[in-house]
Motif scaffolding. Structure first.
Motif, mmCIF file in Angstrom:
data_model
loop_
_atom_site.group_PDB
_atom_site.id
_atom_site.type_symbol
_atom_site.label_atom_id
_atom_site.label_comp_id
_atom_site.label_asym_id
_atom_site.label_seq_id
_atom_site.Cartn_x
_atom_site.Cartn_y
_atom_site.Cartn_z
ATOM 1 N N PRO A 57 53.907 65.930 -54.462
ATOM 2 C CA PRO A 57 54.307 64.959 -55.496
ATOM 3 C C PRO A 57 55.569 64.211 -55.090
ATOM 4 O O PRO A 57 56.513 64.807 -54.564
ATOM 5 N N GLU A 58 55.574 62.918 -55.322
ATOM 6 C CA GLU A 58 56.765 62.103 -55.090
ATOM 7 C C GLU A 58 57.331 61.576 -56.399
ATOM 8 O O GLU A 58 58.280 60.782 -56.397
ATOM 9 N N LEU A 59 56.764 62.044 -57.502
ATOM 10 C CA LEU A 59 57.195 61.572 -58.814
ATOM 11 C C LEU A 59 58.601 62.044 -59.147
ATOM 12 O O LEU A 59 59.369 61.336 -59.802
ATOM 13 N N VAL A 60 58.944 63.263 -58.686
ATOM 14 C CA VAL A 60 60.271 63.828 -58.937
ATOM 15 C C VAL A 60 60.811 64.392 -57.624
ATOM 16 O O VAL A 60 60.040 64.778 -56.744
ATOM 17 N N PRO A 61 62.138 64.472 -57.483
ATOM 18 C CA PRO A 61 62.705 65.085 -56.275
ATOM 19 C C PRO A 61 62.349 66.560 -56.187
ATOM 20 O O PRO A 61 62.269 67.257 -57.198
ATOM 21 N N HIS A 62 62.149 67.033 -54.967
ATOM 22 C CA HIS A 62 61.839 68.443 -54.748
ATOM 23 C C HIS A 62 63.122 69.275 -54.830
ATOM 24 O O HIS A 62 64.154 68.900 -54.264
ATOM 25 N N LEU A 63 63.031 70.409 -55.498
ATOM 26 C CA LEU A 63 64.168 71.315 -55.606
ATOM 27 C C LEU A 63 64.053 72.498 -54.651
ATOM 28 O O LEU A 63 64.804 73.468 -54.750
ATOM 29 N N ALA A 64 63.071 72.425 -53.738
ATOM 30 C CA ALA A 64 62.890 73.464 -52.722
ATOM 31 C C ALA A 64 62.271 72.808 -51.496
ATOM 32 O O ALA A 64 61.590 71.782 -51.599
ATOM 33 N N GLU A 65 62.504 73.403 -50.331
ATOM 34 C CA GLU A 65 61.963 72.857 -49.089
ATOM 35 C C GLU A 65 60.474 73.192 -48.986
ATOM 36 O O GLU A 65 60.049 74.309 -49.296
#
Length: 231
Positions: free
Chosen positions: A129-137
């Protein structure tokens, strides 16, 4: 004779539940695969993903400041390193206590689930998903969620094995509940962290549960064909 009939009825009921779980899991996975193949994100996927973020600020997760770190700790329960450690520790214990058949069952179920998860990811090339920033790698493809699938395979397999040798029915139910809870928390954490669409997680749960139950049914079939019918 009544005792034998009681045991037979319990076995048949367990087999029926396992068969329904496999069928439901396969159906759910196929439906989620259709969602994953769409070029545009599903509306429900988008709504659920955004529900875990502050309205108007997709970069900020809901909850207090420590929440994101706590969820990252929970998601580690489904990481490859943790699951390998838990599986290896369980197999080692089973071998030391002379339960070689059970050790083989755990190895085949978990290793087979890992292989199946990798193949399924290659089958559907869905980006993260690119809708929200990722909070994990993250480093692999999105569908299905490997964390969700492998936690379902590992924890449901170990939960069913532990429940089988539990001293009473209440303890067995408690162990199965813990397995389900761990599986749910891992899957939900992937959505909270923004690294998976909800449909990815649901597909992982479906595939993992179906695989775990298929392995359990196979073990039951092998057990029934043993001359002495011992576990």
């Amino acid at each position: 004779m009544p005792r034998i009939r009681d045991i037979a009825s319990k076995v048949e009921f367990s087999v029926l539940v396992a068969a329904i779980t496999i069928a439901g899991g396969l159906y759910g996975f196929v439906e989620m695969a259709e969602v994953a193949r769409d070029t545009q994100p599903h509306g429900l996927d988008t709504a659920i993903l955004l529900a875990f973020r502050v309205p108007g600020d997709p970069a900020a997760p809901i909850g207090p400041p420590w929440m994101a770190e706590a969820v990252r700790d929970l998601t580690a329960l489904g990481s490859g390193s943790v699951l390998v450690f838990v599986t290896a520790a369980t197999i080692g214990y089973l071998l030391l206590t002379g339960r070689r058949a059970a050790a083989l069952f755990v190895l085949v179920a978990v290793a087979g689930g890992q292989l199946l998860s990798s193949l399924l990811k290659l089958g559907i090339d869905r980006p993260r998903p690119e809708l929200v920033p990722h909070l994990a790698e993250v480093y692999t493809l999105s569908f299905p969620s490997g964390h969700a699938m492998l936690s379902a395979v590992t924890y449901l397999t170990l939960g069913a094995l532990a429940a089988r040798v539990a001293p009473n029915r209440t303890a067995g139910i408690y162990l199965l509940f813990l397995a389900l809870l761990a599986t749910f928390l891992v899957g939900a954490s992937r959505v909270y962290l923004g690294v998976h669409w909800p449909s990815d997680v649901l597909a992982g749960w479906c595939a993992g549960a179906a695989w775990a139950m298929a392995c359990w049914l196979t073990a039951q079939w092998v057990l029934s064909r043993r001359p002495d019918n011992r576990p």
